[in-house]
Scaffold this active site. Structure first.
Site, PDB file in Angstrom:
ATOM      1  N   HIS A 167      -2.981   2.228   8.035  1.00  0.00           N
ATOM      2  CA  HIS A 167      -4.050   1.377   7.503  1.00  0.00           C
ATOM      3  C   HIS A 167      -4.191   0.159   8.402  1.00  0.00           C
ATOM      4  CE1 HIS A 167      -6.510  -1.090   4.971  1.00  0.00           C
ATOM      5  NE2 HIS A 167      -5.567  -1.999   4.848  1.00  0.00           N
TER       6      HIS A 167
ATOM      7  N   GLU B 201     -18.756  12.570  21.334  1.00  0.00           N
ATOM      8  CA  GLU B 201     -17.330  12.654  20.999  1.00  0.00           C
ATOM      9  C   GLU B 201     -17.092  12.562  19.484  1.00  0.00           C
ATOM     10  OE1 GLU B 201     -14.749   9.553  22.387  1.00  0.00           O
ATOM     11  OE2 GLU B 201     -15.991   7.956  21.556  1.00  0.00           O
TER      12      GLU B 201
ATOM     13  N   HIS C  23      -7.375  -2.955  10.088  1.00  0.00           N
ATOM     14  CA  HIS C  23      -8.650  -3.655   9.906  1.00  0.00           C
ATOM     15  C   HIS C  23      -9.441  -3.695  11.215  1.00  0.00           C
ATOM     16  CE1 HIS C  23      -6.983  -6.279   6.300  1.00  0.00           C
ATOM     17  NE2 HIS C  23      -6.897  -4.972   6.088  1.00  0.00           N
TER      18      HIS C  23
ATOM     19  N   HIS D 223     -13.320  -3.958   4.186  1.00  0.00           N
ATOM     20  CA  HIS D 223     -11.868  -4.163   4.242  1.00  0.00           C
ATOM     21  C   HIS D 223     -11.225  -3.479   5.462  1.00  0.00           C
ATOM     22  CE1 HIS D 223      -7.791  -4.218   1.963  1.00  0.00           C
ATOM     23  NE2 HIS D 223      -7.583  -3.969   3.244  1.00  0.00           N
TER      24      HIS D 223
ATOM     25  N   GLU E  83       0.833  -1.216   0.000  1.00  0.00           N
ATOM     26  CA  GLU E  83       0.000   0.000   0.000  1.00  0.00           C
ATOM     27  C   GLU E  83       0.866   1.264   0.000  1.00  0.00           C
ATOM     28  OE1 GLU E  83      -2.971  -0.942  -0.319  1.00  0.00           O
ATOM     29  OE2 GLU E  83      -3.459  -2.614   1.002  1.00  0.00           O
TER      30      GLU E  83
HETATM   31 ZN   LIG Z   1      -5.866  -4.054   4.461  1.00  0.00          ZN
END
Ligand SMILES: [Zn+2]
Length: 262
Positions: free
Chosen positions: A139, A169, A141, A210, A116
């Protein structure tokens, strides 16, 4: 050779954060990657060697990032075990014209940065244009956040409004809202520029089914942002994806006025 850089505050934070991401359930198997912008001062202070271990061609436009240094996770690293061998799983790189130069780590330059990587660099460029103090792109999950993209419509404004209705919040932590892409093939293709485009406006971009891309000034800032999204996605799901009561749009506006967010 002593590895002074392992004692650098940014390195200690990065290693600790990767471990935390795994413990939180945000980085199973090879999931998750991060890139952290380093100042020239930090590099000069902590990096005892200045030779280039490897050069890797870059196929995307790095305009605006030339000469900048980043700490980056390697392709295929396990967040669970990065703390055991950070020299293998992390690297310090510099963006040069059309290539990246590995200055430290990645197993003496033999490993490559995360797949990525283009998304990360393009997101840094986009965020730096909005906030010169942005340092981190992350990044991962987060489980409930991903689950919420199945349970809720994936239109970003509707998704943001639901989030804001869950807890005061939310609008305080992300007053600009949450960005959302359609499902796309992940990796080095179109998803990078698409994520960066959203990052011009948002610090959080959701990849439905994802995970999440998040940006911030520090590890604390970015982790806090992801935690807030994840916690409230969990609350949403605990309510069975139905909100009978909650903070109304008018109340969200009152919050925004009281804290001068908009
Ligand atoms: Zn990922």
């Amino acid at each position: 050779m002593t590895d002074r850089v392992m004692k650098a505050p940014f390195m200690e934070e990065a290693v600790e954060s990767c471990r935390y991401f795994w413990e939180a359930g945000w980085g199973e198997n090879h999931a998750g990657n991060l890139s952290y912008l380093l100042s020239e001062d930090e590099v000069n202070t902590w990096l005892s060697q200045s030779n280039i271990l490897n050069s890797i061609p870059i196929k995307f436009d790095t305009g605006g990032l030339s000469g900048k240094y980043f700490l980056v996770t390697r392709a295929g690293a396990f967040f669970r075990t990065i703390h055991k061998h950070p020299r293998k799983d992390l690297g310090i790189i510099r963006i040069d014209d059309g290539k990246l130069s590995v200055l430290w780590g990645f197993d003496e330059g033999r490993n490559r940065p995360t797949s990525e990587f283009p998304a990360h660099m393009l997101c840094h460029r986009a965020r730096l244009q909005s906030d010169a103090n942005n340092k981190l792109i992350m990044h991962c999950h987060p489980t409930h956040t991903i689950a919420m993209t199945f349970a809720h419509e994936t239109e970003e404004q509707a998704f943001t409004k639901t989030m804001w209705s869950l807890n005061s919040e939310c609008v305080l932590v992300f007053p600009e809202g949450l960005g959302m892409l359609p499902w796309m093939v992940c990796g080095e293709g179109e998803i990078g520029p698409a994520t960066a485009k959203k990052m011009e406006q948002y610090r959080v971009v959701l990849w439905p089914y994802h995970g999440i891309f998040a940006a911030g000034k520090s590890f604390e800032d970015t982790i806090g942002l992801i935690e807030t999204v994840e916690k409230n996605a969990q609350v949403y799901l605990l309510n069975g994806g139905k909100i009978q009561r909650g903070i109304s749009e008018e109340q969200v506006r009152k919050l925004a006025e009281a804290f001068q967010l908009w």
